[in-house]
Design a protein around this motif. Structure first.
Motif, PDB file in Angstrom:
ATOM      1  N   GLN A  41      78.344  34.676   7.217  1.00 49.07           N
ATOM      2  CA  GLN A  41      78.155  34.193   5.842  1.00 49.07           C
ATOM      3  C   GLN A  41      78.128  32.672   5.786  1.00 49.07           C
ATOM      4  OE1 GLN A  41      77.713  36.432   2.915  1.00 49.07           O
ATOM      5  NE2 GLN A  41      77.059  37.353   4.822  1.00 49.07           N
ATOM      6  N   LEU A  44      74.806  31.497   7.048  1.00 47.32           N
ATOM      7  CA  LEU A  44      73.755  31.654   6.043  1.00 47.32           C
ATOM      8  C   LEU A  44      73.780  30.499   5.042  1.00 47.32           C
ATOM      9  CD1 LEU A  44      71.510  33.243   4.636  1.00 47.32           C
ATOM     10  CD2 LEU A  44      73.291  34.579   3.482  1.00 47.32           C
ATOM     11  N   HIS A  47      72.737  27.247   6.751  1.00 49.73           N
ATOM     12  CA  HIS A  47      71.301  27.388   7.020  1.00 49.73           C
ATOM     13  C   HIS A  47      70.489  27.113   5.747  1.00 49.73           C
ATOM     14  CE1 HIS A  47      67.747  29.595   8.785  1.00 49.73           C
ATOM     15  NE2 HIS A  47      67.537  29.854   7.510  1.00 49.73           N
ATOM     16  N   GLU A  48      70.924  27.668   4.616  1.00 46.94           N
ATOM     17  CA  GLU A  48      70.200  27.470   3.357  1.00 46.94           C
ATOM     18  C   GLU A  48      70.267  26.001   2.916  1.00 46.94           C
ATOM     19  OE1 GLU A  48      68.256  29.514   1.903  1.00 46.94           O
ATOM     20  OE2 GLU A  48      68.795  31.403   2.881  1.00 46.94           O
ATOM     21  N   TYR A 100      66.309  30.829  -4.284  1.00 48.58           N
ATOM     22  CA  TYR A 100      67.582  31.516  -4.091  1.00 48.58           C
ATOM     23  C   TYR A 100      68.553  30.778  -3.167  1.00 48.58           C
ATOM     24  CZ  TYR A 100      65.534  35.301  -6.631  1.00 48.58           C
ATOM     25  OH  TYR A 100      64.961  36.032  -7.632  1.00 48.58           O
ATOM     26  N   MET A 103      71.600  29.263  -4.966  1.00 45.88           N
ATOM     27  CA  MET A 103      72.360  30.382  -5.546  1.00 45.88           C
ATOM     28  C   MET A 103      73.210  31.065  -4.466  1.00 45.88           C
ATOM     29  SD  MET A 103      70.552  33.687  -7.280  1.00 45.88           S
ATOM     30  CE  MET A 103      71.458  35.177  -7.677  1.00 45.88           C
ATOM     31  N   ILE A 104      72.639  31.226  -3.286  1.00 46.30           N
ATOM     32  CA  ILE A 104      73.363  31.853  -2.173  1.00 46.30           C
ATOM     33  C   ILE A 104      74.524  30.961  -1.729  1.00 46.30           C
ATOM     34  CG2 ILE A 104      73.141  32.468   0.280  1.00 46.30           C
ATOM     35  CD1 ILE A 104      70.193  33.324  -0.472  1.00 46.30           C
ATOM     36  N   GLN A 107      77.501  31.075  -4.003  1.00 50.29           N
ATOM     37  CA  GLN A 107      78.291  32.311  -3.974  1.00 50.29           C
ATOM     38  C   GLN A 107      79.141  32.438  -2.712  1.00 50.29           C
ATOM     39  OE1 GLN A 107      76.688  35.941  -5.777  1.00 50.29           O
ATOM     40  NE2 GLN A 107      74.746  34.862  -5.929  1.00 50.29           N
TER      41      GLN A 107
ATOM     42  N   LEU B  55      68.941  37.430   7.791  1.00 47.33           N
ATOM     43  CA  LEU B  55      67.923  37.332   6.736  1.00 47.33           C
ATOM     44  C   LEU B  55      68.266  36.130   5.879  1.00 47.33           C
ATOM     45  CD1 LEU B  55      65.564  38.581   5.035  1.00 47.33           C
ATOM     46  CD2 LEU B  55      67.299  39.981   3.879  1.00 47.33           C
ATOM     47  N   ASP B  56      67.305  35.211   5.681  1.00 46.64           N
ATOM     48  CA  ASP B  56      67.578  34.066   4.806  1.00 46.64           C
ATOM     49  C   ASP B  56      66.718  34.150   3.553  1.00 46.64           C
ATOM     50  OD1 ASP B  56      65.044  33.176   5.446  1.00 46.64           O
ATOM     51  OD2 ASP B  56      65.689  31.247   6.266  1.00 46.64           O
ATOM     52  N   SER B  57      66.811  33.130   2.692  1.00 48.51           N
ATOM     53  CA  SER B  57      66.115  33.206   1.401  1.00 48.51           C
ATOM     54  C   SER B  57      64.598  33.157   1.584  1.00 48.51           C
ATOM     55  CB  SER B  57      66.577  32.084   0.474  1.00 48.51           C
ATOM     56  OG  SER B  57      66.221  30.822   0.992  1.00 48.51           O
ATOM     57  N   ASP B  86      75.937  41.119   7.339  1.00 47.59           N
ATOM     58  CA  ASP B  86      75.499  39.799   6.879  1.00 47.59           C
ATOM     59  C   ASP B  86      74.104  39.861   6.268  1.00 47.59           C
ATOM     60  OD1 ASP B  86      77.827  38.463   7.591  1.00 47.59           O
ATOM     61  OD2 ASP B  86      77.143  38.160   9.640  1.00 47.59           O
ATOM     62  N   ARG B  89      74.307  41.542   2.938  1.00 52.00           N
ATOM     63  CA  ARG B  89      75.015  40.755   1.926  1.00 52.00           C
ATOM     64  C   ARG B  89      74.068  39.894   1.095  1.00 52.00           C
ATOM     65  NH1 ARG B  89      78.606  40.358  -1.464  1.00 52.00           N
ATOM     66  NH2 ARG B  89      80.055  38.623  -1.559  1.00 52.00           N
ATOM     67  N   ILE B  90      73.039  39.312   1.725  1.00 49.10           N
ATOM     68  CA  ILE B  90      72.148  38.424   0.977  1.00 49.10           C
ATOM     69  C   ILE B  90      71.376  39.205  -0.086  1.00 49.10           C
ATOM     70  CG2 ILE B  90      70.267  38.588   2.663  1.00 49.10           C
ATOM     71  CD1 ILE B  90      69.488  35.744   1.970  1.00 49.10           C
ATOM     72  N   LEU B  93      73.970  39.451  -2.835  1.00 53.91           N
ATOM     73  CA  LEU B  93      74.242  38.153  -3.471  1.00 53.91           C
ATOM     74  C   LEU B  93      73.149  37.778  -4.466  1.00 53.91           C
ATOM     75  CD1 LEU B  93      75.438  35.948  -0.448  1.00 53.91           C
ATOM     76  CD2 LEU B  93      76.832  36.732  -2.364  1.00 53.91           C
ATOM     77  N   THR B  94      71.925  38.158  -4.155  1.00 56.21           N
ATOM     78  CA  THR B  94      70.783  37.797  -4.996  1.00 56.21           C
ATOM     79  C   THR B  94      70.417  38.907  -5.981  1.00 56.21           C
ATOM     80  OG1 THR B  94      69.334  38.614  -3.249  1.00 56.21           O
ATOM     81  CG2 THR B  94      69.770  36.237  -3.287  1.00 56.21           C
TER      82      THR B  94
END
Lengths: 135, 113
Positions: A41, A44, A47-48, A100, A103-104, A107, B55-57, B86, B89-90, B93-94
Motif C-alpha cells: 500500500q 502504491l 508510486h502515485e 485517481y 485520491m489514492i 486514502q 495495479l496503479d491508477s 494490494d 485494494r486499489i 479505494l476508488t
C-alpha cells in the motif's frame, strides 16, 4: 557515500519500478509481520505521488527519502517541476477515466504536507506501520 | 395456457489474462489492445486479473476506458478479481469495485455473462 535512504529517479515510468525494492530495504529493519502487510500500500501511494510528478509537474527528476519515525514511515519527495495547484484538482466523478492518483494517496497516507520552497515541490507523506490502519 | 418459449444464444467474449504489473508503463499498450479489439467489433471483453500483482491508477484508467468504450459499443468489459490484496485494494479505494462486474474466476465470469 550516498545516503542509502535516498532514491534519485529519472523522470520516466520505468524508473518508478525501483520504488518497491527501495521501500522494502527501508522497511527491512522492521519485523516481517509489520512490514509485509503495509509495504504494497505504501508503494502504491509513493508510486502515485512520483507518477504525478512525472505526468503533471513535468519534473526532470525527483528525489525520495524514507525514514522510520516511531510507528510511522515518513516519505519525502522533492522535485523541481511545476507547482502543485490544489484548486485545479477535484475528486473524480465515477466512472471518470483519470484523476485517481491523489485520491489514492489521500486514502493510504495518514498525513500529507505540500510546500513550494526555492522553486521546488516538497511533499511529505506519513504512513502508519500498523496494518489495521489500512482496512 | 401460458405460452412459454425458451431459446438460447451465444455471445462472443474475448478473454484476456494479465499478470505481473499493470502500471503506467503497460497501460498504453493495454489501451491499444482494447481499442484494436473494439474496432474489430469485439465488444465483450473478460479480463482475468487473478495473477496481477500490482495495479496503479494508470492501469486502472486503461481498464475504465476499455469498459466505457465497450459499454458504449453495446458490450462490456468485466473482471476476474486479482488474488493480490494490494491490487484488489486499489479497486476498493476508488470504488470501482461497484462499477465493474466481477467474478472470482474466469469460469464464473463467463457463466454469469
Amino acid at each position: 557515500m550516498a545516503d542509502s535512504s535516498v532514491l534519485l529517479l529519472e523522470s520516466n515510468h520505468l524508473a518508478l519500478r525501483t520504488i518497491g525494492p527501495w521501500l522494502s530495504e527501508r522497511l527491512a529493519p522492521l519485523p516481517d509481520e509489520v512490514a509485509a502487510p503495509v509495504r504494497g500500500q505504501i508503494e502504491l501511494a509513493v508510486h502515485e505521488l512520483a507518477n504525478n510528478s512525472i505526468d503533471h509537474a513535468k519534473s526532470s527528476g525527483l528525489e525520495l527519502s524514507a525514514d522510520i519515525d516511531g510507528d510511522e514511515l515518513v516519505v519525502v519527495m522533492t522535485d523541481s517541476g511545476l507547482p502543485f495547484e490544489a484548486d485545479q484538482v477535484s475528486p473524480p466523478t465515477e466512472p471518470q477515466v483519470r484523476g485517481y492518483g491523489l485520491m489514492i494517496i489521500e486514502q493510504i497516507a495518514t498525513a500529507i504536507d505540500y510546500r513550494r520552497q526555492d522553486d521546488q515541490n516538497r511533499w511529505t507523506l506519513r504512513f502508519s506501520l500498523d496494518s489495521t490502519a489500512f482496512h | 395456457m401460458m405460452d412459454v418459449r425458451t431459446g438460447s444464444h451465444e455471445i462472443d467474449i474475448l478473454t484476456i489474462r494479465l499478470s505481473g504489473r499493470l502500471d503506467a508503463l503497460e497501460a498504453t499498450e493495454l489501451r491499444q489492445l482494447f481499442n484494436d479489439h473494439l474496432q474489430d467489433g469485439q465488444v465483450n471483453l473478460a479480463i482475468d486479473l487473478s495473477e496481477l500483482e500490482f495495479l496503479d491508477s494508470a492501469g486502472l484508467a486503461a481498464l475504465v476506458k476499455g469498459m466505457k468504450d465497450a459499454r458504449a459499443a453495446g458490450g462490456d468489459l468485466r473482471l476476474v478479481w486479482p488474488r493480490s490484496a494490494d491490487a484488489k485494494r486499489i479497486l476498493e479505494l476508488t470504488s470501482f469495485d461497484k462499477v465493474f462486474t466481477f467474478a472470482t474466476s474466469m469460469d464464473d465470469l463467463l457463466a454469469q455473462w
